[in-house]
Motif scaffolding. Sequence first.
Motif, PDB file in Angstrom:
ATOM      1  N   GLY A 140      55.532 -78.719  23.035  1.00  0.00           N
ATOM      2  CA  GLY A 140      56.742 -78.658  22.587  1.00  0.00           C
ATOM      3  C   GLY A 140      57.199 -76.816  22.251  1.00  0.00           C
ATOM      4  N   ILE A 141      56.688 -76.493  22.363  1.00  0.00           N
ATOM      5  CA  ILE A 141      56.999 -74.459  22.453  1.00  0.00           C
ATOM      6  C   ILE A 141      57.771 -73.819  23.635  1.00  0.00           C
ATOM      7  CG2 ILE A 141      56.371 -72.205  20.968  1.00  0.00           C
ATOM      8  CD1 ILE A 141      54.507 -73.851  19.478  1.00  0.00           C
ATOM      9  N   PHE A 152      69.742 -65.819  31.089  1.00  0.00           N
ATOM     10  CA  PHE A 152      68.425 -66.523  30.867  1.00  0.00           C
ATOM     11  C   PHE A 152      68.292 -67.850  29.936  1.00  0.00           C
ATOM     12  CE2 PHE A 152      66.374 -62.997  28.777  1.00  0.00           C
ATOM     13  CZ  PHE A 152      65.710 -63.858  28.314  1.00  0.00           C
ATOM     14  N   ASP A 153      68.293 -68.733  30.620  1.00  0.00           N
ATOM     15  CA  ASP A 153      67.915 -69.229  29.059  1.00  0.00           C
ATOM     16  C   ASP A 153      66.097 -70.777  29.441  1.00  0.00           C
ATOM     17  OD1 ASP A 153      68.220 -71.657  31.040  1.00  0.00           O
ATOM     18  OD2 ASP A 153      70.455 -70.815  30.915  1.00  0.00           O
ATOM     19  N   ILE A 154      66.080 -70.961  28.311  1.00  0.00           N
ATOM     20  CA  ILE A 154      64.938 -71.239  28.044  1.00  0.00           C
ATOM     21  C   ILE A 154      64.767 -73.100  28.139  1.00  0.00           C
ATOM     22  CG2 ILE A 154      62.158 -71.265  27.302  1.00  0.00           C
ATOM     23  CD1 ILE A 154      62.786 -68.427  26.874  1.00  0.00           C
ATOM     24  N   GLU A 155      63.957 -74.021  28.912  1.00  0.00           N
ATOM     25  CA  GLU A 155      64.167 -75.368  28.062  1.00  0.00           C
ATOM     26  C   GLU A 155      63.167 -75.458  27.130  1.00  0.00           C
ATOM     27  OE1 GLU A 155      66.278 -77.235  29.518  1.00  0.00           O
ATOM     28  OE2 GLU A 155      67.658 -76.503  30.945  1.00  0.00           O
ATOM     29  N   PRO A 156      62.979 -76.613  26.422  1.00  0.00           N
ATOM     30  CA  PRO A 156      62.269 -77.178  25.594  1.00  0.00           C
ATOM     31  C   PRO A 156      60.924 -76.862  25.943  1.00  0.00           C
ATOM     32  CG  PRO A 156      64.037 -78.399  25.158  1.00  0.00           C
ATOM     33  CD  PRO A 156      64.578 -77.310  25.994  1.00  0.00           C
ATOM     34  N   ALA A 196      53.587 -69.239  34.292  1.00  0.00           N
ATOM     35  CA  ALA A 196      54.714 -69.177  33.638  1.00  0.00           C
ATOM     36  C   ALA A 196      55.347 -70.561  34.327  1.00  0.00           C
ATOM     37  CB  ALA A 196      55.396 -68.147  34.278  1.00  0.00           C
ATOM     38  N   ASP A 197      56.605 -71.285  33.929  1.00  0.00           N
ATOM     39  CA  ASP A 197      56.981 -72.008  35.003  1.00  0.00           C
ATOM     40  C   ASP A 197      58.563 -71.997  35.535  1.00  0.00           C
ATOM     41  OD1 ASP A 197      55.509 -74.469  33.732  1.00  0.00           O
ATOM     42  OD2 ASP A 197      56.600 -73.788  30.918  1.00  0.00           O
ATOM     43  N   MET A 240      68.470 -79.901  24.536  1.00  0.00           N
ATOM     44  CA  MET A 240      69.378 -78.170  24.094  1.00  0.00           C
ATOM     45  C   MET A 240      68.384 -77.607  24.594  1.00  0.00           C
ATOM     46  SD  MET A 240      70.805 -77.074  20.288  1.00  0.00           S
ATOM     47  CE  MET A 240      70.866 -78.615  19.819  1.00  0.00           C
ATOM     48  N   LYS A 241      69.266 -76.476  25.049  1.00  0.00           N
ATOM     49  CA  LYS A 241      67.750 -75.204  25.391  1.00  0.00           C
ATOM     50  C   LYS A 241      67.552 -74.943  24.391  1.00  0.00           C
ATOM     51  CE  LYS A 241      70.217 -74.324  29.690  1.00  0.00           C
ATOM     52  NZ  LYS A 241      70.992 -75.377  30.096  1.00  0.00           N
TER      53      LYS A 241
END
Lengths: 247, 304
Positions: free
Chosen positions: B179-180, B24-28, B196-197, B1-2
């Motif tokens: 994991g943050i 936009f979204d962020i992965e764990p 940044a990823d 889950m995002k």
Amino acid sequence: MLTLIRQELYKQLHGKFYIGWGIVTLAMALFAGFVYHSSKELSQINANGPIFSSAIIVVLVAMIVFASSILTTDFSNNTVKYLFARQFSRGKIFISKLVTIVVMYVYLLVVSFVSTLIANALFNKMRSIPFDVFGNRISGMSFYLFLMLSLVLLISCLFKSNAVAIAIGIVFYFVVSIINPFLSIFIYYHSWVKYIPLTFLNVYSQTISPMMSEMTKLSLNEMRVGSIIWGIVFLLITYVVYNRRNV
Amino acid sequence: MKTLEVQSLNKFFGRKQALFDVSFDIEPGTILGLIGPNGAGKSTIMKSIVGLTDYNSGSIKIDGKELTKNKRSSLENVGSMIESPAPYLNLTGRQNLKLFNDGSTTDEEMQEIMEETQIIEFADRKAKKYSLGMKQRLGIAISLLNHPKLLILDEPMNGLDPQSTHDLRDLLVKLSKRGISILISSHLLDELSRIADYYVVINHGKVIKKSDAKSFLSEGPKTIKFEVKDTDAAKSALDAAGFTATVYDKTVEIEDNNDSTAMNAGLSALNQAGIEIENVSRNQTDLEESLLKLLSSDNNKEAK
Ligand SMILES: Nc1ncnc2c1ncn2[C@@H]1O[C@H](COP(=O)(O)OP(=O)(O)O)[C@@H](O)[C@H]1O
Ligand SMILES: [Mg+2]
């Protein structure tokens, strides 16, 4: 909710407000005691009632100052960005502020009582404590402050400024007695005028001197109920404004 | 889950639209860099996420849970520092941390946070005596309280000296490895370039580019730079040869292609025009430069 209240109290405990105004309250009680003590005639009577009444007027001013800044300082210091950015709803934050106001009020009442005891010991020959008078003053002041502080909170929130709120609060306190003669004329001609909030700001005076009812045309209980109703109205508006405030 | 999903966020200030369909979204466990010039809308996006400001339409989900002004429970796992650090100035750093601890951070964890953010040595001084950099670090420490899964940091490197910036980068990478997820904004791409990823570039309230770090680097337009004495003459010679040359200070640039034909064609055009060439370089545009190009082409579009 408890977390929020704990946080508000933590801030107060590390602030200077409660110490400063506690000292002013004590000083006022001592001063009143001293004045009664120094006068030949006045020293004959039990000054505990007047001493407590003097102290409680300081409490009134202190509470106006306190309430006017409790919502606004978060905005002016930007700390609101932490306060509002968490899981707590603004309603809960608002209630925690109200609880803090009540705690501060109770604290200052206790200080007033203790200050009166000290003044009694120093200047009033340890005369008896007139608990009925104290109860009467506290009840009058509580209804009065409920109305007044709701108004102060609303003004501070609308004007985004504690200075304006303090000024208006203090001005209201003094102006009410000046306006009363005019108010009573209006009430004489248009009896509905008695229901405006300004009339109910006399609730403290009327608690002390029942004669006031001739001016307000309301019984003491009606005055109390009116103060509560207007106070709730002001609080609800304040909440709506507070809840919508963007940071 | 995002960890975070932002969908079609629109926001008006009065009649002025500040955000246009931002998604936009962020992965764990990943770091997303929100890049854009001042006034692009970075802070407004972050404020909308944590409920500091209303938005007009769109949806925000944290850990799959829809977030509204009155349904805020998922913010329990979000630490944020938006626009500027705002500690209570009459409290010490340590007292500020105690104040904002909702009870789930133990004393040892608090100690660890203070060490990681390097505020230990001044933790017992009042925050009003802090420099901007010290406040910034305290702000980050506060956002680390209460075990966040998502950190939202708005230009956290402002006011930090190079050493502290470096240390903060290390800390953020370390946190993301735990994991943050981190949403971090900057108007300088350089500040985020090594951590940044993913990047989301926004300009005038619109997302103009989303990309992962690697392709952001390689996608950048490549250029050939000719360093010449007479830049204007060089530009007309190159334009005549079919290039679109741009003059920068003492250099003239043309677009490169994947073999060396562009470079050779450019060189012979300049030679034929008798222009003295002092230096030639083919370089992959650096991040900052490709960002500037991206922004200026977007601004041009906007102007048309
Ligand atoms: N409270 C406000 N009232 C009106 N306009 C605002 C307000 N806050 C921000 N804006 C406008 O919204 C746009 C985005 O601002 P902001 O999110 O602060 O940009 P950034 O953080 O990227 O520098 C700017 O044009 C700014 O002028
Ligand atoms: Mg900003």
